[in-house]
Design a protein around this motif. Structure first.
Motif, PDB file in Angstrom:
ATOM      1  N   ALA A   1     -12.731 -11.140 -16.434  1.00 55.94           N
ATOM      2  CA  ALA A   1     -12.368 -11.765 -14.773  1.00 55.94           C
ATOM      3  C   ALA A   1     -11.452 -12.934 -14.793  1.00 55.94           C
ATOM      4  CB  ALA A   1     -14.073 -12.776 -15.213  1.00 55.94           C
ATOM      5  N   GLY A   2     -10.822 -12.756 -13.259  1.00 56.79           N
ATOM      6  CA  GLY A   2      -9.618 -13.472 -13.100  1.00 56.79           C
ATOM      7  C   GLY A   2      -8.273 -12.314 -13.202  1.00 56.79           C
ATOM      8  N   GLN A   3      -8.645 -11.641 -13.967  1.00 56.32           N
ATOM      9  CA  GLN A   3      -7.273 -10.516 -13.997  1.00 56.32           C
ATOM     10  C   GLN A   3      -6.947  -9.408 -12.671  1.00 56.32           C
ATOM     11  OE1 GLN A   3      -7.583  -7.953 -17.271  1.00 56.32           O
ATOM     12  NE2 GLN A   3      -5.996  -6.786 -16.699  1.00 56.32           N
ATOM     13  N   ARG A   4      -6.065  -8.925 -12.202  1.00 58.98           N
ATOM     14  CA  ARG A   4      -5.755  -8.834 -10.583  1.00 58.98           C
ATOM     15  C   ARG A   4      -5.066  -7.461 -10.991  1.00 58.98           C
ATOM     16  NH1 ARG A   4      -7.783 -11.678  -5.755  1.00 58.98           N
ATOM     17  NH2 ARG A   4      -5.718 -10.284  -4.866  1.00 58.98           N
ATOM     18  N   GLU A   5      -5.052  -6.311 -11.389  1.00 52.08           N
ATOM     19  CA  GLU A   5      -4.291  -4.970 -10.470  1.00 52.08           C
ATOM     20  C   GLU A   5      -4.061  -4.831  -9.291  1.00 52.08           C
ATOM     21  OE1 GLU A   5      -2.788  -4.489 -13.026  1.00 52.08           O
ATOM     22  OE2 GLU A   5      -4.220  -5.744 -14.781  1.00 52.08           O
ATOM     23  N   GLN A   6      -2.828  -4.096  -9.296  1.00 49.35           N
ATOM     24  CA  GLN A   6      -2.599  -3.636  -8.116  1.00 49.35           C
ATOM     25  C   GLN A   6      -1.686  -2.430  -7.743  1.00 49.35           C
ATOM     26  OE1 GLN A   6      -0.649  -6.273  -8.678  1.00 49.35           O
ATOM     27  NE2 GLN A   6      -1.710  -8.032  -8.317  1.00 49.35           N
ATOM     28  N   VAL A   7      -2.577  -1.399  -6.575  1.00 47.37           N
ATOM     29  CA  VAL A   7      -2.232   0.567  -6.280  1.00 47.37           C
ATOM     30  C   VAL A   7      -1.599   0.237  -4.842  1.00 47.37           C
ATOM     31  CG1 VAL A   7      -1.883   2.340  -6.967  1.00 47.37           C
ATOM     32  CG2 VAL A   7      -3.451   1.123  -8.268  1.00 47.37           C
ATOM     33  N   LEU A   8      -0.916   0.652  -5.058  1.00 49.99           N
ATOM     34  CA  LEU A   8      -0.114   1.683  -3.148  1.00 49.99           C
ATOM     35  C   LEU A   8       0.508   2.150  -3.272  1.00 49.99           C
ATOM     36  CD1 LEU A   8       2.851   0.630  -2.612  1.00 49.99           C
ATOM     37  CD2 LEU A   8       2.316  -1.748  -3.349  1.00 49.99           C
ATOM     38  N   ALA A   9       0.368   2.673  -1.723  1.00 48.40           N
ATOM     39  CA  ALA A   9       0.904   4.129  -1.162  1.00 48.40           C
ATOM     40  C   ALA A   9       1.477   4.052  -0.012  1.00 48.40           C
ATOM     41  CB  ALA A   9      -0.705   5.444  -1.456  1.00 48.40           C
ATOM     42  N   VAL A  10       2.575   4.628  -0.096  1.00 44.83           N
ATOM     43  CA  VAL A  10       3.160   4.621   1.196  1.00 44.83           C
ATOM     44  C   VAL A  10       3.607   5.834   1.387  1.00 44.83           C
ATOM     45  CG1 VAL A  10       5.425   3.666   2.838  1.00 44.83           C
ATOM     46  CG2 VAL A  10       3.971   2.635   0.185  1.00 44.83           C
ATOM     47  N   TRP A  11       3.272   6.616   2.542  1.00 45.96           N
ATOM     48  CA  TRP A  11       3.975   8.011   2.988  1.00 45.96           C
ATOM     49  C   TRP A  11       5.274   7.520   3.498  1.00 45.96           C
ATOM     50  CZ3 TRP A  11       6.021   9.608   7.615  1.00 45.96           C
ATOM     51  CH2 TRP A  11       6.140  10.374   7.882  1.00 45.96           C
ATOM     52  N   HIS A  12       5.979   8.914   3.502  1.00 40.13           N
ATOM     53  CA  HIS A  12       7.544   8.787   4.027  1.00 40.13           C
ATOM     54  C   HIS A  12       7.150  10.301   3.987  1.00 40.13           C
ATOM     55  CE1 HIS A  12       9.200  10.674   0.220  1.00 40.13           C
ATOM     56  NE2 HIS A  12       7.879   9.949  -0.291  1.00 40.13           N
ATOM     57  N   PRO A  13       8.685  11.017   5.070  1.00 41.37           N
ATOM     58  CA  PRO A  13       8.623  12.457   5.590  1.00 41.37           C
ATOM     59  C   PRO A  13       9.405  13.173   3.870  1.00 41.37           C
ATOM     60  CG  PRO A  13       9.678  11.229   7.029  1.00 41.37           C
ATOM     61  CD  PRO A  13       9.366   9.927   6.054  1.00 41.37           C
ATOM     62  N   ALA A  14       8.739  14.438   3.444  1.00 43.79           N
ATOM     63  CA  ALA A  14       9.527  15.166   1.981  1.00 43.79           C
ATOM     64  C   ALA A  14      10.752  14.542   2.310  1.00 43.79           C
ATOM     65  CB  ALA A  14       9.452  15.791   2.041  1.00 43.79           C
ATOM     66  N   HIS A  15      11.950  14.656   2.765  1.00 46.99           N
ATOM     67  CA  HIS A  15      12.706  15.144   2.838  1.00 46.99           C
ATOM     68  C   HIS A  15      14.140  14.165   2.903  1.00 46.99           C
ATOM     69  CE1 HIS A  15      12.690  13.857   7.786  1.00 46.99           C
ATOM     70  NE2 HIS A  15      13.783  13.696   7.344  1.00 46.99           N
ATOM     71  N   GLU A  16      13.499  12.100   2.670  1.00 46.80           N
ATOM     72  CA  GLU A  16      13.235  11.302   3.211  1.00 46.80           C
ATOM     73  C   GLU A  16      13.486  10.824   1.141  1.00 46.80           C
ATOM     74  OE1 GLU A  16      12.802   8.255   5.566  1.00 46.80           O
ATOM     75  OE2 GLU A  16      13.269   9.386   7.250  1.00 46.80           O
ATOM     76  N   ALA A  17      14.290   9.497   0.869  1.00 43.02           N
ATOM     77  CA  ALA A  17      13.909   9.072  -0.974  1.00 43.02           C
ATOM     78  C   ALA A  17      12.500   8.652  -0.970  1.00 43.02           C
ATOM     79  CB  ALA A  17      14.478   8.535  -1.532  1.00 43.02           C
ATOM     80  N   ALA A  18      11.371   8.344  -2.231  1.00 38.59           N
ATOM     81  CA  ALA A  18      10.435   7.149  -2.324  1.00 38.59           C
ATOM     82  C   ALA A  18      10.770   6.657  -1.411  1.00 38.59           C
ATOM     83  CB  ALA A  18      10.237   7.264  -4.073  1.00 38.59           C
ATOM     84  N   ALA A  19       9.656   5.911  -1.064  1.00 39.99           N
ATOM     85  CA  ALA A  19       9.344   4.658  -0.529  1.00 39.99           C
ATOM     86  C   ALA A  19       9.839   3.720  -1.540  1.00 39.99           C
ATOM     87  CB  ALA A  19       7.975   4.691   0.083  1.00 39.99           C
ATOM     88  N   GLN A  20      10.026   2.920  -1.220  1.00 40.24           N
ATOM     89  CA  GLN A  20      10.479   1.172  -1.512  1.00 40.24           C
ATOM     90  C   GLN A  20       9.114   0.653  -2.104  1.00 40.24           C
ATOM     91  OE1 GLN A  20      14.155   0.774  -2.503  1.00 40.24           O
ATOM     92  NE2 GLN A  20      14.173   2.392  -2.095  1.00 40.24           N
ATOM     93  N   GLY A  21       8.098   0.047  -1.472  1.00 44.94           N
ATOM     94  CA  GLY A  21       7.147  -0.522  -1.398  1.00 44.94           C
ATOM     95  C   GLY A  21       7.512  -2.173  -1.112  1.00 44.94           C
ATOM     96  N   PHE A  22       6.540  -2.518  -1.385  1.00 48.70           N
ATOM     97  CA  PHE A  22       6.514  -4.427  -0.659  1.00 48.70           C
ATOM     98  C   PHE A  22       5.899  -4.787  -1.724  1.00 48.70           C
ATOM     99  CE2 PHE A  22       3.719  -1.386   1.566  1.00 48.70           C
ATOM    100  CZ  PHE A  22       2.697  -1.850   1.135  1.00 48.70           C
TER     101      PHE A  22
END
Length: 632
Positions: free
Chosen positions: A176-197
């Motif tokens: 109770a009260g705990q928060r966990e986050q997961v996010l996914a960001v799409w990017h073109p395959a020829h570019e580097a991994a997305a930086q996130g936010f």
């Protein structure tokens, strides 16, 4: 196996959407656009074709879902013997790349949670390579970067991720009260991994954006919560960069379980878009009308005689239809199709819908841009040349072309609304010429579309069959509310097309004779084979929700308000727990059918609620507000 269609909610960023099941699984997401290949395609197959589930590890005793306020931020609350946990899903309004954020919050007790992430690009056909993604200045979370073909998906998580059997998993416990986050960001395959936010900041910004947009809603009738949710859904189907509006967010969800009526609706039908904009305009959202008008003028640029019935979200014209053999289809409803061959059809009614939209926009905004007026003139001149030809009709039948009554009526609408536009603008247009054409079309339909033996207008000239689109005759002003032919046609539709009170588009299980010129109009198809059903397909489909809303509107026109209100309340009861409707309804199984969320169905809800509300005001001495008017 995928869940029942009604068990899915939608989240979106006004450029694409994801479908989230009651079990916490995202089973459909196309990125970066509505019509892009899916990264999660489990909806049309199984988990191995792509899904992303976050849910309690142990048995769930209750699931409740709701959107936060007037937004597309979805909260799913799971109750287990260990406690309660809330999963919050949303797509941030896009500034650069499409993303999904999933936040798990403990509400009571201590709940073990599991995440299973199966990324499969290109509609489940590509298993990506996976590598580590390190924290960045923009996002403190580490994770993985999955790359395959043209696509990449960077996943960052506050809980550790592990690889297991070509799946990324995480197991963790939330108190109770705990928060966990997961996010996914799409990017073109020829570019580097997305930086996130920052996920929490993004949540606040997304809620603010949707609440701000919704605050401009001017609807003041009955059922305000239901109407606002439908308007938000229509906005979710708008492609913000261009103003195009897709018909639905999915492809190949069946109109009949186990059947072949599985179509790709992730494109911009002119008809559907004009209906959507009519509903948005009535609620006060004028910016969408301006954006769509500009999209239309770009999309049809060139020879207006070559105008298609649908385009891609950026105005693409080639929407080649393909079948994806590796996907078994929703509940074995095959084939799974992408693209839509109906883009090459001739559908006369779309000209009337576009001209209707121009007329409404001119009335609401005070006028049309010069190039919009030019386009309207080109379109009505085209209608003058082709209105007497057979077409493929509003329902995009893949049988022979016929003289569909609804198509002819909408040709009449195109001329009628052009007259209204010219009357509003003034100038030296020869209105006598256009009034004479309007009368000629009206006389033709009245003579050839009416069947004295049936006592009704019928589906096409010379037919004795009914069609749900005949319910538009009064709504567009072709027939006055007190014209006895309107009441007779409504009664005939109720007599022939109702299934448990809901309206079929037409009977798919009756034989139709092939027209004499079927070979020429049907292309390479065999007219003998096409004669069994009007659409050239095996029989079987659900009741159509939009035509049922049209019946509500006709009952209002005819003054049968108690009957209209009761039917409308039944339609509201078909919405799922978060207010969404698909295209059709299976009355035998009590299930939604067809692509979801379906713009047509939510348009019908908005318009019928407005018409019923206006009729109630008439009883109090107010003026009845007609959505569609016949010009003088």
């Amino acid at each position: 196996m995928a869940l029942p269609i009604e068990d899915y909610a939608v989240i979106g960023d006004t450029e694409t959407v994801a479908l989230v099941g009651r079990n916490g699984s995202i089973d459909w997401m196309c990125v970066p656009r509505f019509d892009s290949p899916a990264a999660f395609a489990g909806l049309l197959g199984a988990a191995r074709h792509g899904c992303w589930r976050i849910a309690p590890r142990h048995a769930v005793t209750e699931v409740t879902r709701t959107y936060r306020g007037d937004s597309l931020v979805l909260d799913t609350t799971f109750t287990t013997s260990e406690g309660r946990v809330r999963l919050t899903d949303f797509m941030p309004i896009r500034s650069h790349r499409p993303a999904v954020v999933r936040i798990v919050e403990g509400l009571e007790g201590s709940v073990p949670v599991r995440m299973d992430l199966v990324v499969r690009f290109d509609y489940g056909s590509i298993v990506p390579w996976v590598r580590a993604a390190e924290p960045t200045a923009a996002c403190r979370l580490a994770g993985i970067d999955a790359v395959g073909g043209a696509d990449g998906l960077t996943v960052r998580s506050s809980v550790p991720l592990e690889g297991h059997d070509l799946t990324t998993v995480a197991e963790f416990e939330v108190q109770a009260g705990q928060r966990e986050q997961v996010l996914a960001v799409w990017h073109p395959a020829h570019e580097a991994a997305a930086q996130g936010f920052d996920p929490e900041e993004s949540l606040d910004a997304t809620l603010y954006w949707w609440e701000l947009w919704s605050s401009h809603c001017g609807y003041d009738g009955e059922w305000p919560d239901e109407v606002r949710r439908s308007l938000i859904t229509l906005k979710a189907l708008t492609y913000a960069p261009t103003g195009g509006i897709v018909a639905a967010a999915t492809t190949s969800l069946p109109e009949f379980l186990g059947g072949v009526r599985n179509w790709d609706y992730r494109f911009c039908w002119l008809r559907d878009a004009t209906f959507s904009l009519h509903a948005l305009l009535d609620a006060g959202f004028l910016a969408e009308a301006d954006a769509w008008s500009e999209w239309l003028r770009r999309a049809v640029a060139g020879d207006p005689d070559d105008m298609q019935i649908m385009y891609g979200v950026r105005g693409e014209r080639r929407l080649t239809e393909l079948e994806l053999a590796w996907l078994p289809g929703y509940e074995s409803s095959a084939p799974v199709r992408i693209g839509n061959a109906a883009s090459g059809q001739f559908q006369l009614d779309v000209y009337g819908e576009v001209m209707e939209m121009f007329a409404v926009a001119a009335e609401r905004t005070g006028g049309l841009a010069p190039d919009a007026v030019d386009l309207a003139r080109f379109l009505v001149e085209h209608v003058e040349r082709v209105w007497s030809e057979p077409d493929d009709g509003i329902w995009e039948v893949r049988g022979p072309r016929r003289h569909f009554v609804h198509s002819k009526v909408m040709a009449w609408v195109a001329v009628d609304r052009w007259i209204a536009i010219c009357e509003h603008r003034g100038g030296d247009v020869d209105l006598d010429h256009w009034r004479a054409l309007r009368d000629r079309i009206h006389d033709d339909v009245s003579t050839n579309g009416w069947n004295e033996q049936v006592g009704s207008f019928t589906q096409y000239y010379g037919s004795d069959r009914l069609d749900g689109s005949l319910l538009m005759l009064g709504l567009v002003g072709f027939l006055a509310p007190d014209d006895p032919r309107l009441a007779a046609t409504v009664d005939a539709v109720q007599r022939e097309l109702l299934v448990d009170g809901f309206v079929l588009r037409y009977r798919t299980d009756v034989e139709h004779p092939a027209p004499a010129d079927a070979g020429a109009d049907a292309g390479e198809q065999d007219p003998v084979a096409l004669a069994a059903t009007v659409d050239g397909l095996p029989p079987g489909e659900g009741a159509f929700l939009l035509t049922t809303f049209w019946l509500v509107d006709n009952l209002v026109l005819l003054g049968r308000l108690d009957e209209a209100r009761a039917l409308f309340e039944r339609l509201l009861s078909l919405r799922n727990d978060v207010g969404l409707l698909s295209e059709e309804y299976d009355v035998d199984r009590g299930r939604q059918l067809g692509n979801v969320p379906q713009a047509f169905s939510h348009i019908g809800l908005v318009n019928s609620a407005a018409n019923l509300s206006a009729a109630a005001q008439v009883a109090k001495g107010s003026i009845h507000r007609r959505a569609r008017r016949r010009s003088s």
